[in-house]
Design an enzyme around this catalytic site. Structure first.
Site, short mmCIF file in Angstrom:
data_model
loop_
_atom_site.label_atom_id
_atom_site.label_comp_id
_atom_site.label_asym_id
_atom_site.label_seq_id
_atom_site.Cartn_x
_atom_site.Cartn_y
_atom_site.Cartn_z
N LYS A 158 -5.19 -10.33 -5.12
CA LYS A 158 -6.43 -10.60 -4.37
C LYS A 158 -7.51 -9.54 -4.66
CE LYS A 158 -6.17 -8.04 -0.11
NZ LYS A 158 -6.82 -7.84 1.15
N LYS A 209 -10.70 -3.98 -1.85
CA LYS A 209 -11.45 -2.73 -1.95
C LYS A 209 -10.58 -1.56 -2.39
CE LYS A 209 -12.72 -3.49 2.20
NZ LYS A 209 -13.33 -3.78 3.51
N LYS A 266 0.84 -1.21 0.00
CA LYS A 266 0.00 0.00 0.00
C LYS A 266 0.87 1.26 0.00
CE LYS A 266 -4.19 -2.00 1.90
NZ LYS A 266 -5.13 -2.10 3.00
#
Ligand code: AQP
Length: 321
Positions: free
Chosen positions: A190, A193, A109
């Site tokens: 994966k 969101k 991230k």
């Protein structure tokens, strides 16, 4: 069995969240199970305050629609139990910078944004506190949380060795199938969101038309042989595993019934639409009464605070506060 698990109200809930985590919560709910909407975690990424408030209530309705029963288990909102933020500080003084900076989710991230927040680095500590506050023995989570759970165990053991036995060391529990549902457009990544690709995710509240379109457009491969093989056929295997999770059959048995990708996709779309339909109907009924949802969350927070408060007090006292 004491159980704790949580879900971030960022974005909308998708079938990865449902198959990887929420369905396990429903199956293992009992009077000693605590499930929370971790709104503090959602602050690690940019989110509009009004949107966060709204989505937190959406998630309450989704979890109830998926089958959680507040008469059986405790359902609450993390920020309504202040011990989570307080425990976070105690545990930040137990965890090390080195171990946090090695977390795969942090590296992924952080690499996608400039000036990321300190919370992005430290949220696994907040998560460790979420779990340890409830003396959880089991934590039902998807495969992507395995590393954070291992860190929680290390923090608990380190704390207990340094300050005396306060924490229960938890174990993670993954579902047999669909512990990692993959993105339909990029099946080696994966379903997530924060990386929402428009056609890659199926949301629990997608319309039948949207579900049908996303499954029909899912990326597969060109050799047109229906075989369950993650190594060489990740896109197809993702669809087969999804089918298996909803039908209860093994992915190999499902694969054996099909010669053509198109037929599998058509039947999978029908199965997913039919499986989600009762949940969607219930969601709409529940979401219409926001007052009732908020009252239910307040009762949950009260029950959760009683448990979390006593563990927090013991941890703080053990550290000399
Ligand atoms: N693709 C997935 N397959 C199986 N399980 C999954 N989970 C998430 N994605 C998948 C599980 O869902 C639970 C709640 O996750 P979360 O919302 O708290 O955070 P997350 O794991 O970070 O989920 P996302 O969707 O990928 O969100 P972002 O993009 O914000 O990181 C967890 O038990 C998780 O394992």
């Amino acid at each position: 069995m004491r159980i704790l698990s949580g879900i971030q109200p960022s974005g909308s809930m998708h079938i990865g969240n449902y198959l990887g985590a929420v369905r396990q919560w429903v199956n293992s709910q009992n009077p000693d199970a605590y499930y929370c909407i971790v709104d503090l975690h959602a602050l690690t990424l940019q989110i509009e305050p009004a949107r966060l408030r709204e989505q937190t209530v959406d998630y309450l309705a989704s979890l109830l629609a998926a089958g959680l029963d507040p008469e059986v288990c405790t359902l609450f909102i993390q920020s309504q139990v202040p011990y989570h933020a307080q425990m976070n500080w105690l545990l930040e003084c137990v965890a090390t910078y080195g171990e946090l900076s090695r977390m795969t989710q942090f590296k992924e991230k952080a690499s996608r944004q400039e000036g990321y927040r300190v919370g992005l680095l430290t949220y696994p500590v907040l998560m460790a506190g979420d779990i340890l506050l409830y003396s959880a023995q089991q934590v039902p989570v998807g495969d992507d949380q395995r590393q954070h759970l291992e860190l929680t165990r290390e923090i608990a053991e380190r704390f207990n060795n340094r300050y005396g036995e306060v924490f229960t060391v938890p174990v993670g529990v993954q579902p047999k199938a669909s512990a990692r549902v993959m993105d339909l457009q990029e099946p080696t990544r994966k379903m997530s969101k924060s990386l929402a690709s428009p056609l890659g995710l199926i949301y629990l509240n997608d319309t039948p038309q949207e579900i049908d379109k996303k499954i029909k457009k899912a990326v597969t491969d060109t050799d047109n042989e229906v075989r369950f093989d993650w190594e060489s056929k990740p896109g197809l295997s993702n669809l087969l595993e999804m089918y298996s999770s909803f039908s209860g059959e093994s992915p190999e048995v499902v694969a054996g019934r099909y010669d053509r990708y198109g037929d599998l996709k058509r039947d999978l779309a029908e199965l997913v639409i039919a499986s989600l339909e009762p949940m969607q109907r219930r969601y709409r009924e529940l979401r219409a009464d926001e007052g009732a949802l908020r009252a239910l969350a307040a009762r949950g927070a009260e029950k959760a605070s009683a448990v979390a408060g006593s563990v927090y007090e013991r941890a703080a006292a053990a550290m000399g506060l």
